[in-house]
Design a protein around this motif. Structure first.
Motif, PDB file in Angstrom:
ATOM      1  N   ALA A 175       0.810  -1.267  -0.088  1.00 38.44           N
ATOM      2  CA  ALA A 175      -0.040  -0.163   0.354  1.00 38.44           C
ATOM      3  C   ALA A 175       0.260   1.333  -0.297  1.00 38.44           C
ATOM      4  O   ALA A 175       1.782   1.851   0.471  1.00 38.44           O
ATOM      5  N   ASP A 176       0.082   2.293  -0.079  1.00 36.69           N
ATOM      6  CA  ASP A 176       0.823   4.027  -0.106  1.00 36.69           C
ATOM      7  C   ASP A 176       0.829   4.629   0.720  1.00 36.69           C
ATOM      8  O   ASP A 176       1.404   5.081   1.177  1.00 36.69           O
ATOM      9  N   ALA A 177      -0.459   3.988   0.835  1.00 35.88           N
ATOM     10  CA  ALA A 177      -0.746   4.274   2.161  1.00 35.88           C
ATOM     11  C   ALA A 177      -1.796   3.911   3.150  1.00 35.88           C
ATOM     12  O   ALA A 177      -2.401   2.782   2.487  1.00 35.88           O
ATOM     13  N   VAL A 178      -1.488   3.411   4.023  1.00 35.30           N
ATOM     14  CA  VAL A 178      -2.111   2.389   4.894  1.00 35.30           C
ATOM     15  C   VAL A 178      -3.058   3.314   6.144  1.00 35.30           C
ATOM     16  O   VAL A 178      -2.570   4.130   6.892  1.00 35.30           O
ATOM     17  N   LEU A 179      -4.510   3.266   6.143  1.00 30.11           N
ATOM     18  CA  LEU A 179      -5.394   3.433   6.515  1.00 30.11           C
ATOM     19  C   LEU A 179      -6.155   2.310   8.220  1.00 30.11           C
ATOM     20  O   LEU A 179      -6.145   1.725   8.085  1.00 30.11           O
ATOM     21  N   LEU A 180      -6.013   3.184   9.074  1.00 31.31           N
ATOM     22  CA  LEU A 180      -6.337   2.427  10.874  1.00 31.31           C
ATOM     23  C   LEU A 180      -7.888   3.302  11.030  1.00 31.31           C
ATOM     24  O   LEU A 180      -7.878   3.654  11.564  1.00 31.31           O
ATOM     25  N   ALA A 181      -8.221   0.961  11.281  1.00 33.61           N
ATOM     26  CA  ALA A 181      -9.945   2.103  11.155  1.00 33.61           C
ATOM     27  C   ALA A 181     -10.190   0.486  12.151  1.00 33.61           C
ATOM     28  O   ALA A 181     -11.136   0.095  12.137  1.00 33.61           O
ATOM     29  N   LEU A 182      -9.098   0.649  13.415  1.00 35.00           N
ATOM     30  CA  LEU A 182      -9.413  -0.717  14.612  1.00 35.00           C
ATOM     31  C   LEU A 182      -9.481   0.381  15.516  1.00 35.00           C
ATOM     32  O   LEU A 182      -9.607   1.779  15.811  1.00 35.00           O
ATOM     33  N   PRO A 183      -9.326  -0.689  16.860  1.00 32.03           N
ATOM     34  CA  PRO A 183     -10.333   0.260  17.897  1.00 32.03           C
ATOM     35  C   PRO A 183      -9.223   0.856  18.465  1.00 32.03           C
ATOM     36  O   PRO A 183      -7.921  -0.139  18.325  1.00 32.03           O
ATOM     37  N   LEU A 184      -8.008   1.550  19.173  1.00 36.92           N
ATOM     38  CA  LEU A 184      -7.290   2.269  19.184  1.00 36.92           C
ATOM     39  C   LEU A 184      -6.553   1.666  19.927  1.00 36.92           C
ATOM     40  O   LEU A 184      -5.475   1.884  19.888  1.00 36.92           O
ATOM     41  N   SER A 185      -7.075   0.871  21.177  1.00 40.98           N
ATOM     42  CA  SER A 185      -6.368  -0.387  21.899  1.00 40.98           C
ATOM     43  C   SER A 185      -4.797  -1.115  20.786  1.00 40.98           C
ATOM     44  O   SER A 185      -4.210  -1.528  21.704  1.00 40.98           O
ATOM     45  N   ARG A 186      -5.632  -1.850  20.096  1.00 42.22           N
ATOM     46  CA  ARG A 186      -5.433  -2.207  19.034  1.00 42.22           C
ATOM     47  C   ARG A 186      -3.699  -1.598  17.917  1.00 42.22           C
ATOM     48  O   ARG A 186      -3.162  -2.162  17.693  1.00 42.22           O
ATOM     49  N   ASP A 194     -11.975   0.015  24.462  1.00 45.58           N
ATOM     50  CA  ASP A 194     -10.368   0.015  24.376  1.00 45.58           C
ATOM     51  C   ASP A 194      -9.646   0.361  26.273  1.00 45.58           C
ATOM     52  O   ASP A 194      -9.072  -0.406  26.814  1.00 45.58           O
ATOM     53  N   GLY A 195     -11.077  -0.377  27.318  1.00 46.13           N
ATOM     54  CA  GLY A 195     -10.871  -0.200  28.749  1.00 46.13           C
ATOM     55  C   GLY A 195     -11.002   1.074  29.051  1.00 46.13           C
ATOM     56  O   GLY A 195     -10.461   2.037  27.643  1.00 46.13           O
ATOM     57  N   LEU A 196     -10.497   1.143  30.495  1.00 40.86           N
ATOM     58  CA  LEU A 196      -9.769   2.750  31.077  1.00 40.86           C
ATOM     59  C   LEU A 196      -8.149   2.817  31.275  1.00 40.86           C
ATOM     60  O   LEU A 196      -7.908   2.358  31.423  1.00 40.86           O
ATOM     61  N   ASN A 197      -8.474   3.676  30.120  1.00 41.45           N
ATOM     62  CA  ASN A 197      -6.613   3.488  29.852  1.00 41.45           C
ATOM     63  C   ASN A 197      -6.784   5.608  29.898  1.00 41.45           C
ATOM     64  O   ASN A 197      -6.706   6.565  29.031  1.00 41.45           O
TER      65      ASN A 197
END
Length: 235
Positions: free
Chosen positions: A66-77, A102-105
């Motif tokens: 990929a030329d650019a990678v988009l993150l569409a995950l739960p942030l904690s991961r 994500d839990g309490l963080n």
């Protein structure tokens, strides 16, 4: 069919949930080649991803192709991402902190830093840009319009590199939204939950006005005090 943004011809999307699926559809419609990796194996998500017009791959192959990678995950991961494989890549952070997922963080809710800065620290060799996180996935699906269309909605972009901001702004335009530059990566905190712009479904002029109001908003005051004193209330 739109041309791909300069430097972005193949878009990799990590995350095939609700947000990821909408962004897959928008990118395919805009003429991008789209590679998708999820939390499960490529074989498991391949039928769904293929139906959307994209190609399912493993994360390592996505990072390579990929030329650019988009993150569409739960942030904690984000700490499970292959930092070495993403070295040198433009990474678009569309993630948000949700305690339910994500839990309490304390780190992810600290007003002294934007969550994209935290992602950037983990992906130290990548170039992180914040975008596509502050509009709900259903609005992303429903509101995409061609450039110049009346009532076209806006998406804000925050990042430290002007060339990357230009590339991501072109991508957002191709996806069907007016890009608005919010500032550097630290300014991405104006797009997070708790800020007025989060969840907003508005045009570029209104979005710019919201961002300009941020310093005097309740959230903006909390952020300013925390950053001034080096500590502050968690939010």
């Amino acid at each position: 069919m739109a041309e791909a943004a300069p430097g972005i011809h193949t878009l990799g999307i990590i995350g095939a949930g609700r947000v990821g699926s909408v962004l897959i559809r928008l990118a395919v419609r805009a003429g991008y080649r789209v590679l998708v990796a999820g939390s499960s194996s490529a074989a498991r998500i391949a039928p769904t991803v293929r139906a959307l017009g994209a190609t399912a791959v493993e994360v390592a192959e996505l990072a390579e192709g990929a030329d650019a990678v988009l993150l569409a995950l739960p942030l904690s991961r984000h700490t499970a991402l292959p930092a070495d494989a993403l070295r040198g890549r433009l990474v678009i952070d569309a993630m948000n902190y949700w305690w339910g997922a994500d839990g309490l963080n304390d780190e992810l809710s600290d007003p002294r830093t934007s969550t994209s800065e935290i992602v950037q620290r983990f992906l130290a060799g990548s170039r992180v840009v914040k975008a596509l996180n502050h509009m709900g996935y259903q609005d992303l699906e429903d509101e995409a319009r061609p450039a110049g269309a009346p009532g076209r909605k806006a998406i804000a972009v925050a990042g430290d590199d002007p060339a990357d901001l230009t590339a991501v702004a072109r991508l957002i335009d191709d996806l069907g939204f007016d890009p608005v530059i919010a500032g550097d990566l630290a300014a991405g905190i104006m797009l997070e939950p708790g800020a007025e712009a989060f969840g907003a479904d508005i045009d570029a002029a209104e979005l710019r006005a919201m961002l300009q109001r941020f310093p005097t908003s309740q959230r903006g005051i909390v952020v300013a005090r925390a950053r001034e004193h080096g500590s502050g209330p968690r939010s």
